[in-house]
Design a protein around this motif. Structure first.
Motif, PDB file in Angstrom:
ATOM      1  N   PRO A   8       0.815  -1.222   0.000  1.00 42.66           N
ATOM      2  CA  PRO A   8       0.000   0.000   0.000  1.00 42.66           C
ATOM      3  C   PRO A   8       0.847   1.271   0.000  1.00 42.66           C
ATOM      4  CG  PRO A   8      -0.851  -1.581   1.586  1.00 42.66           C
ATOM      5  CD  PRO A   8       0.443  -2.112   1.118  1.00 42.66           C
ATOM      6  N   LEU A   9       1.944   1.260   0.765  1.00 38.51           N
ATOM      7  CA  LEU A   9       2.797   2.446   0.803  1.00 38.51           C
ATOM      8  C   LEU A   9       3.471   2.687  -0.544  1.00 38.51           C
ATOM      9  CD1 LEU A   9       3.987   4.783   2.347  1.00 38.51           C
ATOM     10  CD2 LEU A   9       5.730   3.229   3.285  1.00 38.51           C
ATOM     11  N   ALA A  10       3.919   1.622  -1.187  1.00 39.60           N
ATOM     12  CA  ALA A  10       4.544   1.766  -2.505  1.00 39.60           C
ATOM     13  C   ALA A  10       3.548   2.315  -3.522  1.00 39.60           C
ATOM     14  CB  ALA A  10       5.086   0.414  -2.969  1.00 39.60           C
ATOM     15  N   PRO A  33       7.184  19.771  -5.156  1.00 37.92           N
ATOM     16  CA  PRO A  33       6.418  18.606  -4.664  1.00 37.92           C
ATOM     17  C   PRO A  33       6.922  17.279  -5.236  1.00 37.92           C
ATOM     18  CG  PRO A  33       4.947  20.383  -5.278  1.00 37.92           C
ATOM     19  CD  PRO A  33       6.299  20.774  -5.782  1.00 37.92           C
ATOM     20  N   PHE A  34       7.275  17.303  -6.540  1.00 42.34           N
ATOM     21  CA  PHE A  34       7.762  16.074  -7.159  1.00 42.34           C
ATOM     22  C   PHE A  34       9.073  15.631  -6.529  1.00 42.34           C
ATOM     23  CE2 PHE A  34      10.364  13.977 -10.442  1.00 42.34           C
ATOM     24  CZ  PHE A  34       9.553  12.885 -10.715  1.00 42.34           C
ATOM     25  N   LEU A  35       9.996  16.577  -6.308  1.00 44.91           N
ATOM     26  CA  LEU A  35      11.277  16.229  -5.698  1.00 44.91           C
ATOM     27  C   LEU A  35      11.102  15.742  -4.271  1.00 44.91           C
ATOM     28  CD1 LEU A  35      13.469  19.182  -7.057  1.00 44.91           C
ATOM     29  CD2 LEU A  35      13.386  16.812  -7.870  1.00 44.91           C
ATOM     30  N   THR A  36      10.108  16.273  -3.588  1.00 43.14           N
ATOM     31  CA  THR A  36       9.831  15.815  -2.215  1.00 43.14           C
ATOM     32  C   THR A  36       9.370  14.360  -2.226  1.00 43.14           C
ATOM     33  OG1 THR A  36       9.222  18.060  -1.545  1.00 43.14           O
ATOM     34  CG2 THR A  36       8.448  16.240  -0.162  1.00 43.14           C
ATOM     35  N   VAL A  37       8.482  14.020  -3.178  1.00 45.80           N
ATOM     36  CA  VAL A  37       7.996  12.637  -3.286  1.00 45.80           C
ATOM     37  C   VAL A  37       9.146  11.695  -3.659  1.00 45.80           C
ATOM     38  CG1 VAL A  37       6.487  11.088  -4.575  1.00 45.80           C
ATOM     39  CG2 VAL A  37       5.645  13.315  -3.831  1.00 45.80           C
ATOM     40  N   ILE A  45      13.018   7.371  -2.232  1.00 43.05           N
ATOM     41  CA  ILE A  45      14.385   6.886  -1.967  1.00 43.05           C
ATOM     42  C   ILE A  45      14.499   6.403  -0.528  1.00 43.05           C
ATOM     43  CG2 ILE A  45      16.799   7.588  -1.778  1.00 43.05           C
ATOM     44  CD1 ILE A  45      16.256   9.509  -4.146  1.00 43.05           C
ATOM     45  N   ALA A  46      13.936   7.181   0.394  1.00 47.46           N
ATOM     46  CA  ALA A  46      13.975   6.780   1.804  1.00 47.46           C
ATOM     47  C   ALA A  46      13.235   5.460   2.038  1.00 47.46           C
ATOM     48  CB  ALA A  46      13.368   7.878   2.662  1.00 47.46           C
ATOM     49  N   PHE A  47      12.183   5.234   1.251  1.00 44.52           N
ATOM     50  CA  PHE A  47      11.399   4.004   1.394  1.00 44.52           C
ATOM     51  C   PHE A  47      12.120   2.799   0.784  1.00 44.52           C
ATOM     52  CE2 PHE A  47       8.435   1.225  -1.015  1.00 44.52           C
ATOM     53  CZ  PHE A  47       7.831   0.574   0.055  1.00 44.52           C
ATOM     54  N   PHE A  74      13.789   3.936 -20.681  1.00 42.21           N
ATOM     55  CA  PHE A  74      12.669   3.518 -19.842  1.00 42.21           C
ATOM     56  C   PHE A  74      13.062   3.525 -18.365  1.00 42.21           C
ATOM     57  CE2 PHE A  74      10.103   0.345 -17.629  1.00 42.21           C
ATOM     58  CZ  PHE A  74       8.825   0.802 -17.937  1.00 42.21           C
ATOM     59  N   ALA A  75      14.328   3.200 -18.061  1.00 39.15           N
ATOM     60  CA  ALA A  75      14.769   3.156 -16.665  1.00 39.15           C
ATOM     61  C   ALA A  75      14.596   4.513 -15.987  1.00 39.15           C
ATOM     62  CB  ALA A  75      16.221   2.706 -16.587  1.00 39.15           C
ATOM     63  N   VAL A  76      14.808   5.599 -16.737  1.00 38.91           N
ATOM     64  CA  VAL A  76      14.639   6.951 -16.170  1.00 38.91           C
ATOM     65  C   VAL A  76      13.180   7.190 -15.791  1.00 38.91           C
ATOM     66  CG1 VAL A  76      14.800   9.414 -16.670  1.00 38.91           C
ATOM     67  CG2 VAL A  76      16.622   7.855 -17.424  1.00 38.91           C
ATOM     68  N   LEU A  77      12.253   6.748 -16.666  1.00 40.21           N
ATOM     69  CA  LEU A  77      10.829   6.918 -16.375  1.00 40.21           C
ATOM     70  C   LEU A  77      10.359   5.982 -15.267  1.00 40.21           C
ATOM     71  CD1 LEU A  77       9.531   7.104 -20.073  1.00 40.21           C
ATOM     72  CD2 LEU A  77       9.921   9.017 -18.499  1.00 40.21           C
ATOM     73  N   ALA A  78      10.980   4.776 -15.209  1.00 41.30           N
ATOM     74  CA  ALA A  78      10.519   3.764 -14.258  1.00 41.30           C
ATOM     75  C   ALA A  78      10.922   4.070 -12.824  1.00 41.30           C
ATOM     76  CB  ALA A  78      11.071   2.397 -14.665  1.00 41.30           C
ATOM     77  N   ALA A  79      12.037   4.778 -12.644  1.00 37.24           N
ATOM     78  CA  ALA A  79      12.560   5.009 -11.290  1.00 37.24           C
ATOM     79  C   ALA A  79      11.549   5.705 -10.379  1.00 37.24           C
ATOM     80  CB  ALA A  79      13.862   5.785 -11.370  1.00 37.24           C
ATOM     81  N   PRO A  80      10.950   6.852 -10.782  1.00 41.08           N
ATOM     82  CA  PRO A  80       9.981   7.487  -9.875  1.00 41.08           C
ATOM     83  C   PRO A  80       8.670   6.712  -9.727  1.00 41.08           C
ATOM     84  CG  PRO A  80      10.064   8.666 -11.966  1.00 41.08           C
ATOM     85  CD  PRO A  80      11.189   7.683 -11.983  1.00 41.08           C
TER      86      PRO A  80
END
Length: 607
Positions: A210-212, A234-238, A243-245, A319-325
């Motif tokens: 759920p958190l993910a 806001p995006f950089l905060t998320v 990353i912390a998660f 795709f890896a760049v888009l997939a990371a966030p």
């Protein structure tokens, strides 16, 4: 129904035509993809120069993607045709007795301590396993090998015979099985696959998923906000929260992803076997039972395969760049772990089902390709009195053109039967004595595995098998061949004392000792074995040892093979005849190969 060879040739011709046609289409698609790619490049240049609107680039890009999808389908069908060609090529080779060296020899199943596997050529080049096996997975090979190494009980044998008979004419089914995997033999690593499926969870905790999901939705929403307003905070905060998660879970996520990649490859091969089994309608109880235990395994395996495919997308740098966030890898790892929790416990069962199905398919292929080989009659009542009654027995590893058939009938401690418990087989060198022992033994192995036998007819009771055809000395262990032989015979004597009678096959019994000790020892050993209800054959080229039949009374009979000289060469007919042999060819063979044995001495030896 067409003869097996004619059916194979017709299908082989059709598959070759299909392969040639698809190869031409493959070439055409390659040129088309190159042309469309060139068009994309030209349109990009034109758009950059301002000659046309950029959106025109989308048309050839969509076309290129469609070509890639269709081209992949053509390649897949072409490769399937190539594997079908290999399947029918090998089937024809088996029918035409040129199969040796073309299949899996089963070397990993060799065990010099086994009581008959090496003696009867069950494994290795040109072995029974290589002749029989069409398995695509290690589980199938393991099951078939186990059936050859341990006799089944009569009820199990009959169940396998019924299943084999049900599968015999299903040639399309066996072709479908041959398409599993990209190699000639697909290796599904059973132990590693089960270990992965049943390992403890890597990503526990009901809160992770759920958190993910929440973080991914937040990333999408804040990315849209960034695009619309230009505010990236806001995006950089998320992303920082993501990353912390995920960072503390990084090692476990990678382990889950890479573990699934290998498992998915193995399970893809397994899925072909299970899908083939799921789609058929069977009559044999054993096959319907296997179907009932499947629990839709192929569908669940395809889902895991899809997870592995999605993970492979991350190897694309763009795709890896888009997939990371989007926490792409994290979601896949969590999905894989959920799959293991739900279905991991079934993998062992799927492997067992697949292995048994492939083993039965192997026996059915042998039966289809050898339609004159019947199923043996398993005499369950023979638990009390050992029975081996074979008519026109042949050796399945010998080419039909040079195979000579013989009858062999043995009966243990049954006052009604006229057959002896023991056949003492004498004859000159190379006359066929050892081949007869191997013929009797390997047909017993086929019978107890549930397979057809190379005979006109065979009635056999439950038996244990033991042989000394390939006993060797050991320099490393400091033992002679004689010591190795008597050690094996001691094992056979212990086995004969068990609840199931023994079939023993003793080649050149005690030939490593002097004539007196050999005669006395042979009489004692054979008397003890026969007293325990065992049946069997021994060979000898020592004419003195044929007297042992007289010391054992009506329980033993002498038979022999003979030779004759024609045009200066020794000729064998390999036909077993009653009574002991009356002469030897050893001196003649020595002279035939050029050894200088004086004729007067040779005559003295023969006299």
């Amino acid at each position: 129904m067409h003869a097996p060879a004619d059916e194979y040739r017709a299908r082989l011709s059709a598959r070759r035509a299909t392969h040639a046609r698809l190869s031409r289409i493959d070439e055409q698609f390659s040129y088309a993809r190159l042309a469309v790619f060139a068009a994309v490049v030209l349109l990009i240049v034109a758009a950059w120069r301002g000659w046309m609107a950029p959106w025109w680039i989308a048309l050839p890009v969509v076309g290129f993607v469609a070509l890639v999808v269709k081209h992949d389908a053509v390649i897949s069908r072409r490769d399937a045709a190539a594997r079908a060609i290999a399947f029918y090529d090998r089937g024809l080779a088996r029918i035409e007795d040129r199969w040796a060296g073309g299949g899996e020899p089963g070397e990993r199943f060799r065990n010099p301590e086994h009581l008959y596997a090496n003696d009867l050529d069950l494994f290795g080049p040109a072995s029974l396993f290589e002749l029989l096996s069409i398995a695509r997975t290690r589980a199938g090979e393991d099951t078939l090998a186990a059936w050859l190494l341990a006799p089944a009980d009569p009820e199990e044998i009959r169940a396998r015979q019924q299943a084999t008979a049900d599968l015999t004419t299903r040639l399309d089914l066996r072709e479908a099985l041959s398409l599993a995997g990209t190699d000639v033999r697909a290796a599904v690593h059973t132990e590693g696959l089960v270990a992965w499926a049943e390992a403890p969870p890597l990503l526990g905790g009901a809160w992770l998923r759920p958190l993910a999901v929440a973080l991914t939705l937040a990333a999408v929403a804040t990315a849209a906000l960034w695009i619309s307003t230009g505010n990236s905070a806001p995006f950089l905060t998320v992303v920082t929260a993501e990353i912390a998660f995920s960072w503390p879970l990084r090692e476990r996520i990678l382990k889950a992803l890479h573990g699934a990649d290998g498992a998915a490859r193995d399970l893809d091969v397994l899925a072909v076997v299970l899908t083939t089994l799921e789609r058929e309608t069977f009559e044999a109880p054993r096959l319907t039972s296997l179907q009932g235990r499947l629990t839709h395994g192929s569908a669940f395996i395809h889902r895991l395969h899809w997870f592995a495919e999605l993970h492979a997308w991350q190897h694309n740098a763009i795709f890896a760049v888009l997939a990371a966030p989007l926490l792409w890898g994290t979601h896949l790892a969590l999905a894989i772990e959920a799959w293991r929790r739900a279905h991991g416990r079934h993998v062992r069962e799927w492997l067992m089902i697949s292995g048994e199905f492939e083993a039965l398919a192997s026996l059915s292929a042998y039966r289809y390709e050898h339609p004159d080989d019947p199923f043996p009659d398993i005499d369950a009542a023979g638990v009390r009195h050992a029975t081996y009654d074979g008519e026109a027995l042949g050796h399945p590893l010998l080419a039909a053109a040079r195979m000579v058939r013989n009858d062999a009938s043995l009966s243990g401690a049954d006052p009604v039967s006229s057959s002896p418990q023991l056949l003492v087989v004498s004859g000159s060198n190379m006359s066929g004595k050892s081949t007869l022992l191997r013929t009797v033994g390997i047909n017993a192995v086929l019978a107890f595995a549930g397979a057809p036998v190379r005979a006109r007819r065979l009635r056999i009771s439950p038996l244990r098998i033991g042989a000394t055809l390939r006993i060797q000395d050991s320099l490393q262990e400091g033992r002679s061949r004689f010591y190795a032989e008597i050690s094996r015979i001691r094992e056979l004597a212990d086995l004969a004392a068990g609840p199931v009678p023994l079939l023993f096959l003793l080649d050149e019994l005690l030939h490593g000792t002097n004539s007196h000790d050999r005669a006395v020892g042979a009489a004692g050993i054979l008397g003890a074995l026969l007293h325990r209800g065992a049946i069997g054959l021994i060979t000898t080229h020592d004419l003195a040892l044929t007297d042992v039949a007289a010391t054992l009374g009506g329980r033993a009979s002498n038979v022999h093979f003979e030779d004759r000289f024609e045009a200066g060469e020794i000729v064998f007919d390999y036909v077993m005849k009653p009574g002991p042999v009356t002469r030897s060819n050893a001196i003649a063979l020595m002279r035939a190969v050029g050894l200088d044995v004086p004729l007067d001495i040779a005559r003295g030896k023969q006299e």
